[in-house]
Design an enzyme around this catalytic site. Structure first.
Site, PDB file in Angstrom:
ATOM      1  N   LYS A 114      92.142 -22.992 -49.780  1.00 11.91           N
ATOM      2  CA  LYS A 114      92.244 -21.574 -50.170  1.00 11.91           C
ATOM      3  C   LYS A 114      90.869 -20.923 -50.213  1.00 11.91           C
ATOM      4  CE  LYS A 114      96.673 -21.512 -52.489  1.00 11.91           C
ATOM      5  NZ  LYS A 114      97.415 -21.433 -53.725  1.00 11.91           N
ATOM      6  N   LYS A 196     102.450 -26.910 -43.581  1.00 14.76           N
ATOM      7  CA  LYS A 196     103.478 -26.603 -44.588  1.00 14.76           C
ATOM      8  C   LYS A 196     104.021 -25.184 -44.408  1.00 14.76           C
ATOM      9  CE  LYS A 196     102.313 -25.216 -48.665  1.00 14.76           C
ATOM     10  NZ  LYS A 196     101.963 -24.902 -50.060  1.00 14.76           N
ATOM     11  N   LYS A 199     104.404 -19.400 -48.421  1.00 11.94           N
ATOM     12  CA  LYS A 199     104.675 -18.005 -48.783  1.00 11.94           C
ATOM     13  C   LYS A 199     103.571 -17.093 -48.267  1.00 11.94           C
ATOM     14  CE  LYS A 199     105.742 -19.144 -53.564  1.00 11.94           C
ATOM     15  NZ  LYS A 199     104.813 -20.073 -53.865  1.00 11.94           N
TER      16      LYS A 199
END
Ligand code: TYM
Length: 333
Positions: A114, A196, A199
């Site tokens: 991130k 993965k 969202k």
């Protein structure tokens, strides 16, 4: 009473990855383990570690609350609440920040991933995120924490913090076990099947959201990346695309991979994908119907009030005990 706890961040609309990897398991566990108390929450404090527009955040919090119930969580069985409405989570997180080390947080792969994507700088909140997650968990003394595979490292750190605090301050916390499903703990992106399903992926074609209409659901499955071999076989190493679709099929229908492979023996991807599109839509249709009833209802607020009150009751007590053990404030009588 034994406890089970888990949470989801309201960072984007809920997709079938999160649903199959976590929410569906919460529902199964709730039905299978009547003697456990459940705490399931909306991790909104985690969602602001990266800037989120106020209106969008509010909408996503409410949407996730309604979806939890629409997916089958029983408000009579589960304490459902919003993390930021239970202040002791943040207070406990501070105590954990004083008992964890820069080095161990720097090693978190999710932080590294991130942090790399932040163009305007990395917040301290994003860095200390796993200590808040440890607080979310340990403050309830749960025995089990059902999560997807990507949360395994955070759970390991949580256990390390629990053991460390127990050694320093005389057994305060239960050391929880992660519950990671054998199948479905990592549903991958439909457009990049080695990553993965997420969202926050910018590519909308990478996922199916729980509230997507029928035509979009079917279109996304149809255009999911596979390979040129054309046989329906589970082989995640060499054939991640079709294996990911088989995983989705298997988790929804409960059919083992072998049975699904047999069913599609001699048939191509087209038929398999058409069936899977219909299966996913059948799974999501009742969820969408229940969601529409709930989203603007008073019922939802009452459920969240009740969950919050119980969470406050449990966490205030645990926080006071922990502070006392550390030697903060005045000695408790
Ligand atoms: P989050 O919001 O990213 O995901 C929520 C849960 O869904 C699982 N999951 C998946 N499982 C399978 N395939 C996928 N593609 C997929 N995407 C998500 C995640 O593993 C997770 O279990 N930090 C957590 C939220 C959190 C939490 C907690 C969880 C905050 N405090 C305390 C448990 C206990 C997170 O970001 O999950």
């Amino acid at each position: 009473m034994k406890r089970i706890l888990s949470g989801i961040q309201p960072t984007g609309s809920l997709n079938i990855g999160t649903y199959l990897g976590s929410v569906k398991n919460f529902v199964k566990l709730q039905d299978k383990l009547p003697d456990y108390e459940f705490f399931i929450f909306i991790a909104d404090l985690h969602a602001i570690t990266v800037y989120k527009d106020k209106q969008v955040l509010r909408k996503l919090i409410k949407e996730l609350a309604a979806l939890y119930i629409a997916c089958g969580l029983d408000p009579e069985r589960v304490n459902l609440f919003i993390q930021s409405e239970v202040p002791a989570h943040s207070q406990m997180a501070y105590l954990f920040q004083c008992n964890s080390y820069m080095g161990e947080l720097e090693r978190m792969t999710q932080f590294k991933d991130k942090a790399r994507k932040q163009e305007k700088g990395v917040t301290v909140g994003l860095f200390s995120y796993p200590t808040l997650m440890a607080a979310d968990i340990l403050i309830y003394d749960p025995d089990f924490v059902p999560v997807g595979k990507d949360q395994k490292q955070h759970l390991e750190l949580t256990r390390d913090i629990a053991v460390r605090m127990n050694n320093k301050y005389n057994d305060i916390f239960t050391v929880p076990e992660p519950l990671i499903a054998e199948i479905g703990a990592k549903i991958n992106s439909l457009s990049n099947p080695t990553a993965k399903m997420s969202k926050s992926d910018d590519n909308e074609k990478s996922r199916i959201n729980l509230l997507d209409p029928e035509n979009i659901i079917k279109k996304r499955i149809k255009s999911a990346i596979t390979d040129s071999m054309g046989t329906v076989k589970y082989d995640p190493e060499n054939r991640p695309g079709i294996s990911n679709l088989l995983t989705i099929y298997s988790v929804i229908t409960n059919m083992p991979f072998n049975d699904i492979e047999d069913k599609y023996e001699g048939k191509g991807y087209k038929e398999f994908k058409e069936d899977l599109g219909a299966i996913v839509f059948q799974e999501l249709k009742p969820i969408q119907e229940r969601y529409n009833e709930l989203i603007n209802s008073k019922e939802l607020d009452l459920i969240l009030d009740k969950g919050r009150d119980r969470a406050i009751q449990v966490t205030e007590r645990k926080l006071a005990k922990t502070m006392d053990r550390i030697g903060l404030g005045r000695k408790r009588k």
